[in-house]
Scaffold this active site. Structure first.
Site, mmCIF file in Angstrom:
data_model
loop_
_atom_site.group_PDB
_atom_site.id
_atom_site.type_symbol
_atom_site.label_atom_id
_atom_site.label_comp_id
_atom_site.label_asym_id
_atom_site.label_seq_id
_atom_site.Cartn_x
_atom_site.Cartn_y
_atom_site.Cartn_z
ATOM 1 N N CYS A 122 0.740 21.949 -21.201
ATOM 2 C CA CYS A 122 -0.822 22.139 -21.642
ATOM 3 C C CYS A 122 -1.583 23.018 -20.668
ATOM 4 O O CYS A 122 -2.820 23.314 -20.933
ATOM 5 C CB CYS A 122 -1.637 20.800 -21.949
ATOM 6 S SG CYS A 122 -2.309 20.123 -20.318
ATOM 7 N N THR B 58 0.757 -3.042 8.668
ATOM 8 C CA THR B 58 -0.373 -2.440 8.309
ATOM 9 C C THR B 58 -1.393 -2.538 9.231
ATOM 10 O O THR B 58 -1.502 -3.550 9.695
ATOM 11 C CB THR B 58 -0.886 -2.985 6.699
ATOM 12 O OG1 THR B 58 -2.293 -2.575 6.404
ATOM 13 C CG2 THR B 58 -0.938 -4.431 6.714
ATOM 14 N N ILE C 15 9.140 -5.003 12.270
ATOM 15 C CA ILE C 15 9.042 -5.811 11.043
ATOM 16 C C ILE C 15 10.684 -6.093 10.630
ATOM 17 O O ILE C 15 11.005 -7.139 10.065
ATOM 18 C CB ILE C 15 8.107 -5.623 10.049
ATOM 19 C CG1 ILE C 15 8.069 -6.547 8.943
ATOM 20 C CG2 ILE C 15 8.539 -4.222 9.501
ATOM 21 C CD1 ILE C 15 6.929 -6.591 8.015
ATOM 22 N N GLN D 92 0.758 -1.196 0.098
ATOM 23 C CA GLN D 92 0.105 0.296 -0.054
ATOM 24 C C GLN D 92 0.882 1.354 0.071
ATOM 25 O O GLN D 92 0.414 2.531 -0.137
ATOM 26 C CB GLN D 92 -0.915 0.079 1.246
ATOM 27 C CG GLN D 92 -1.867 -1.152 1.379
ATOM 28 C CD GLN D 92 -2.242 -1.344 2.686
ATOM 29 O OE1 GLN D 92 -3.582 -0.743 3.083
ATOM 30 N NE2 GLN D 92 -1.946 -1.982 3.774
ATOM 31 N N HIS E 207 -1.395 1.595 -4.054
ATOM 32 C CA HIS E 207 -1.831 2.897 -4.157
ATOM 33 C C HIS E 207 -0.814 3.944 -4.687
ATOM 34 O O HIS E 207 -0.827 5.101 -4.486
ATOM 35 C CB HIS E 207 -1.773 3.416 -2.313
ATOM 36 C CG HIS E 207 -2.911 2.607 -1.766
ATOM 37 N ND1 HIS E 207 -2.786 2.665 -0.367
ATOM 38 C CD2 HIS E 207 -3.992 2.036 -2.322
ATOM 39 C CE1 HIS E 207 -3.815 2.095 0.058
ATOM 40 N NE2 HIS E 207 -4.649 1.546 -1.075
HETATM 41 N N1 APR Z 1 7.300 -2.983 12.462
HETATM 42 C C1 APR Z 1 5.679 -3.586 12.417
HETATM 43 N N2 APR Z 1 4.881 -2.731 12.462
HETATM 44 C C2 APR Z 1 4.863 -1.337 12.466
HETATM 45 C C3 APR Z 1 6.032 -0.659 12.377
HETATM 46 C C4 APR Z 1 7.183 -1.401 12.527
HETATM 47 N N3 APR Z 1 8.494 -0.906 12.624
HETATM 48 N N4 APR Z 1 5.915 0.699 12.469
HETATM 49 C C5 APR Z 1 4.753 0.788 12.478
HETATM 50 N N5 APR Z 1 3.890 -0.535 12.355
HETATM 51 C C6 APR Z 1 2.565 -0.744 12.307
HETATM 52 C C7 APR Z 1 1.777 0.055 13.280
HETATM 53 O O1 APR Z 1 1.365 -0.447 14.438
HETATM 54 C C8 APR Z 1 0.412 0.111 12.348
HETATM 55 O O2 APR Z 1 -0.647 -0.822 12.655
HETATM 56 O O3 APR Z 1 2.175 -0.612 11.251
HETATM 57 C C9 APR Z 1 0.788 -0.012 10.723
HETATM 58 C C10 APR Z 1 0.727 1.025 10.095
HETATM 59 O O4 APR Z 1 -0.725 1.084 9.737
HETATM 60 P P1 APR Z 1 -1.002 2.446 9.112
HETATM 61 O O5 APR Z 1 -0.469 3.798 9.662
HETATM 62 O O6 APR Z 1 -2.690 2.546 9.345
HETATM 63 O O7 APR Z 1 -0.703 2.392 7.677
HETATM 64 P P2 APR Z 1 -1.306 1.740 6.559
HETATM 65 O O8 APR Z 1 -2.070 0.364 7.133
HETATM 66 O O9 APR Z 1 -0.322 1.172 5.450
HETATM 67 O O10 APR Z 1 -2.333 2.402 5.973
HETATM 68 C C11 APR Z 1 -2.866 2.212 4.749
HETATM 69 O O11 APR Z 1 -4.150 4.061 4.482
HETATM 70 O O12 APR Z 1 -4.325 6.657 4.252
HETATM 71 C C12 APR Z 1 -4.004 5.426 3.737
HETATM 72 O O13 APR Z 1 -3.020 5.409 1.677
HETATM 73 C C13 APR Z 1 -2.852 5.281 2.941
HETATM 74 O O14 APR Z 1 -1.712 3.254 2.235
HETATM 75 C C14 APR Z 1 -2.292 4.115 3.541
HETATM 76 C C15 APR Z 1 -3.308 3.234 3.803
#
Ligand code: APR
Length: 238
Positions: free
Chosen positions: A152, A190, A231, A103, A121
């Protein structure tokens, strides 16, 4: 944690059909804030909520403010792939990982050497004219001043999926095929909050769903292996 890492290491060793599905948490260890963690983009004070700024209608209405947010928050200078990106690229080279479905819009998986990356995305490393669709180098858009314009007269925009915009059908179809046929689906970094992206993991039919995420997600109960750790740390040990 150790026995979970050992379990994941063995699962990876025994498989040659792994698919990875990731989000912003994969890039936080490279210095790019995620969206919904406490220090994430969506919890910082802006004139408008970032989810509003990152929408199609806002981009059309106020490109000046959009680009202020884009250059200040989406473009992070000098970022490099971290241990998670690098290990995933290595697993692909070893013929074990079939696809990275992300994403993220930062291009770090490709920078780490991953070849088969499905960007649900899009990417801020690509730009095009919103009127005539002529492609442009991303440099001017990401580093310039004011609203970048095409010959343009149209506004140049990033090749990303803004809120209110559809995902690319071909990419979604391809992602579903990889997930449906995967032996192991590893989901990482995520919150699984945003659809339709998050819904794609429902196509997984196997019994080796791995979830590596710092915080809980709505899909925790479906996982066969959950690791609530960083991660990059996890991937450096499998
Ligand atoms: N290791 C493991 N997990 C992590 C780490 C890490 N180092 N850092 C952050 N996280 C986790 C957080 O706990 C959180 O649950 O990653 C997750 C990130 O979640 P979001 O901030 O919601 O990001 P994402 O899931 O990618 O959002 C999806 O939302 O706004 C839209 O387009 C945007 O692509 C994005 C989409």
């Amino acid at each position: 944690m150790e026995d979970k890492i050992a379990q994941l290491r063995q699962m990876i060793a025994d498989s040659d059909n792994i698919v990875f599905f990731g989000g912003a948490g994969v890039s936080t260890e490279s210095g790019i804030p995620d969206f919904r963690s406490v220090d994430g983009l969506y919890n910082q004070k802006w004139k408008y909520p970032p989810e509003t700024i990152l929408s199609h209608s806002f981009f059309e209405r106020d490109p000046e403010e959009y680009y202020r947010f884009h250059r200040e928050k989406l473009v992070v200078d000098g970022v490099k792939p971290n241990r998670a990106h690098l290990r995933l690229a290595q697993l692909e080279q070893e013929g074990k990982l079939k696809a990275v479905i992300t994403q993220n819009i930062d291009g770090l998986h490709q920078a780490a050497g991953s070849k088969n990356v499905l960007e649900l995305h899009g990417s801020i490393l690509r730009a095009y004219c919103s009127r005539c669709r002529r492609p442009y180098p991303a440099e001017e858009m990401n580093k310039g001043q004011g609203v970048p314009r095409c010959a343009c007269g149209g506004v140049i925009r990033p090749d990303i999926v803004l809120y209110e915009e559809p995902l690319d059908n071909d990419i979604v179809r391809s992602a579903i095929a990889y997930i449906r046929n995967a032996d192991i689906l590893i989901i990482g970094g995520t919150s699984l909050n945003v659809y339709p992206a998050a819904g794609l993991i429902n196509y997984y039919r196997g019994k080796k769903l791995v979830l590596i995420n710092l915080s809980e997600t709505p899909y925790d109960s479906y996982a066969d292996l959950i690791i609530h750790e960083k991660i990059g740390e996890v991937f450096s040990r499998v």
